[in-house]
Motif scaffolding. Structure first.
Motif, PDB file in Angstrom:
ATOM      1  N   LEU A  34      29.558  22.131  64.488  1.00  0.00           N
ATOM      2  CA  LEU A  34      28.535  21.665  63.559  1.00  0.00           C
ATOM      3  C   LEU A  34      27.155  21.981  64.114  1.00  0.00           C
ATOM      4  O   LEU A  34      26.294  22.490  63.406  1.00  0.00           O
ATOM      5  CB  LEU A  34      28.683  20.166  63.302  1.00  0.00           C
ATOM      6  N   ARG A  35      26.927  21.710  65.368  1.00  0.00           N
ATOM      7  CA  ARG A  35      25.634  22.021  65.997  1.00  0.00           C
ATOM      8  C   ARG A  35      25.320  23.505  65.882  1.00  0.00           C
ATOM      9  O   ARG A  35      24.186  23.889  65.646  1.00  0.00           O
ATOM     10  CB  ARG A  35      25.649  21.626  67.469  1.00  0.00           C
ATOM     11  N   ALA A  36      26.315  24.328  66.070  1.00  0.00           N
ATOM     12  CA  ALA A  36      26.105  25.774  66.040  1.00  0.00           C
ATOM     13  C   ALA A  36      25.900  26.300  64.622  1.00  0.00           C
ATOM     14  O   ALA A  36      25.340  27.378  64.445  1.00  0.00           O
ATOM     15  CB  ALA A  36      27.293  26.486  66.684  1.00  0.00           C
ATOM     16  N   ALA A  69      37.252  18.399  59.606  1.00  0.00           N
ATOM     17  CA  ALA A  69      37.530  17.339  60.573  1.00  0.00           C
ATOM     18  C   ALA A  69      38.212  16.133  59.936  1.00  0.00           C
ATOM     19  O   ALA A  69      38.665  15.233  60.641  1.00  0.00           O
ATOM     20  CB  ALA A  69      36.226  16.899  61.252  1.00  0.00           C
ATOM     21  N   GLY A  70      38.253  16.088  58.602  1.00  0.00           N
ATOM     22  CA  GLY A  70      38.893  14.966  57.914  1.00  0.00           C
ATOM     23  C   GLY A  70      38.088  13.682  57.990  1.00  0.00           C
ATOM     24  O   GLY A  70      38.661  12.599  58.044  1.00  0.00           O
ATOM     25  N   VAL A  71      36.753  13.805  58.000  1.00  0.00           N
ATOM     26  CA  VAL A  71      35.893  12.617  58.047  1.00  0.00           C
ATOM     27  C   VAL A  71      35.009  12.587  56.809  1.00  0.00           C
ATOM     28  O   VAL A  71      34.822  13.593  56.127  1.00  0.00           O
ATOM     29  CB  VAL A  71      35.021  12.581  59.325  1.00  0.00           C
ATOM     30  N   SER A  72      34.456  11.429  56.542  1.00  0.00           N
ATOM     31  CA  SER A  72      33.590  11.286  55.380  1.00  0.00           C
ATOM     32  C   SER A  72      32.132  11.522  55.767  1.00  0.00           C
ATOM     33  O   SER A  72      31.784  11.577  56.938  1.00  0.00           O
ATOM     34  CB  SER A  72      33.761   9.901  54.755  1.00  0.00           C
ATOM     35  N   VAL A  73      31.317  11.658  54.733  1.00  0.00           N
ATOM     36  CA  VAL A  73      29.879  11.865  54.897  1.00  0.00           C
ATOM     37  C   VAL A  73      29.168  10.747  54.157  1.00  0.00           C
ATOM     38  O   VAL A  73      29.521  10.414  53.028  1.00  0.00           O
ATOM     39  CB  VAL A  73      29.458  13.232  54.304  1.00  0.00           C
ATOM     40  N   ALA A  74      28.165  10.159  54.804  1.00  0.00           N
ATOM     41  CA  ALA A  74      27.336   9.137  54.166  1.00  0.00           C
ATOM     42  C   ALA A  74      25.898   9.629  54.203  1.00  0.00           C
ATOM     43  O   ALA A  74      25.393   9.982  55.264  1.00  0.00           O
ATOM     44  CB  ALA A  74      27.462   7.810  54.911  1.00  0.00           C
ATOM     45  N   ALA A  75      25.244   9.690  53.054  1.00  0.00           N
ATOM     46  CA  ALA A  75      23.870  10.201  52.981  1.00  0.00           C
ATOM     47  C   ALA A  75      22.878   9.072  52.773  1.00  0.00           C
ATOM     48  O   ALA A  75      23.102   8.189  51.941  1.00  0.00           O
ATOM     49  CB  ALA A  75      23.754  11.207  51.845  1.00  0.00           C
ATOM     50  N   VAL A  90      29.073  19.300  55.149  1.00  0.00           N
ATOM     51  CA  VAL A  90      30.200  19.001  54.264  1.00  0.00           C
ATOM     52  C   VAL A  90      31.434  19.808  54.663  1.00  0.00           C
ATOM     53  O   VAL A  90      32.548  19.273  54.725  1.00  0.00           O
ATOM     54  CB  VAL A  90      29.817  19.248  52.791  1.00  0.00           C
ATOM     55  N   ALA A  91      31.254  21.082  54.967  1.00  0.00           N
ATOM     56  CA  ALA A  91      32.386  21.917  55.393  1.00  0.00           C
ATOM     57  C   ALA A  91      32.982  21.398  56.697  1.00  0.00           C
ATOM     58  O   ALA A  91      34.207  21.328  56.846  1.00  0.00           O
ATOM     59  CB  ALA A  91      31.945  23.373  55.551  1.00  0.00           C
ATOM     60  N   HIS A  92      32.129  21.016  57.636  1.00  0.00           N
ATOM     61  CA  HIS A  92      32.619  20.488  58.911  1.00  0.00           C
ATOM     62  C   HIS A  92      33.388  19.182  58.692  1.00  0.00           C
ATOM     63  O   HIS A  92      34.465  18.993  59.263  1.00  0.00           O
ATOM     64  CB  HIS A  92      31.454  20.262  59.878  1.00  0.00           C
ATOM     65  N   ALA A  93      32.828  18.300  57.873  1.00  0.00           N
ATOM     66  CA  ALA A  93      33.487  17.020  57.608  1.00  0.00           C
ATOM     67  C   ALA A  93      34.850  17.229  56.962  1.00  0.00           C
ATOM     68  O   ALA A  93      35.824  16.559  57.313  1.00  0.00           O
ATOM     69  CB  ALA A  93      32.600  16.155  56.713  1.00  0.00           C
ATOM     70  N   ARG A  94      34.922  18.172  56.050  1.00  0.00           N
ATOM     71  CA  ARG A  94      36.201  18.460  55.392  1.00  0.00           C
ATOM     72  C   ARG A  94      37.232  18.932  56.416  1.00  0.00           C
ATOM     73  O   ARG A  94      38.369  18.476  56.427  1.00  0.00           O
ATOM     74  CB  ARG A  94      36.013  19.505  54.305  1.00  0.00           C
TER      75      ARG A  94
END
Length: 98
Positions: A6-8, A59-65, A53-57
């Protein structure tokens, strides 16, 4: 969940637990709400948001904005908390309908 990819893949900041500024970044405006998060990110543009969003998908984690800590929820455990304060416009393509 490793967040190195994600950082990269984004220009904005990525803060992980234990990093300088992480606790302040995950703290909402309402100090009575605890927001444990797997990461806090500050996207700079739409490409950064797409990378999150792609990383979260993957990794199987959710995103909170949240723009600046308002609308805080205690349901952020394991989530990537996206701080949208650097996003200052919306563009709509009426032809492509996106």
């Amino acid at each position: 969940m490793p967040h190195t990819p994600l950082r990269a893949s984004m220009r904005g900041r990525v803060l992980l637990p234990g990093a300088d500024g992480f606790d302040a970044a995950r703290t909402p405006w309402n100090l009575t709400v605890d927001q444990p998060a797997a990461a806090v990110v500050y996207p700079e543009d739409a490409a950064d948001v797409a990378a999150v969003v792609a990383h979260a998908r993957r990794a199987g984690v959710s995103v909170a904005a949240q723009p600046n800590g308002h609308g805080a929820s205690g349901n952020t455990a394991g989530s990537i908390l996206v701080r949208t304060r650097h996003l200052d416009r919306v563009e709509v393509d009426p032809v492509r309908r996106c």
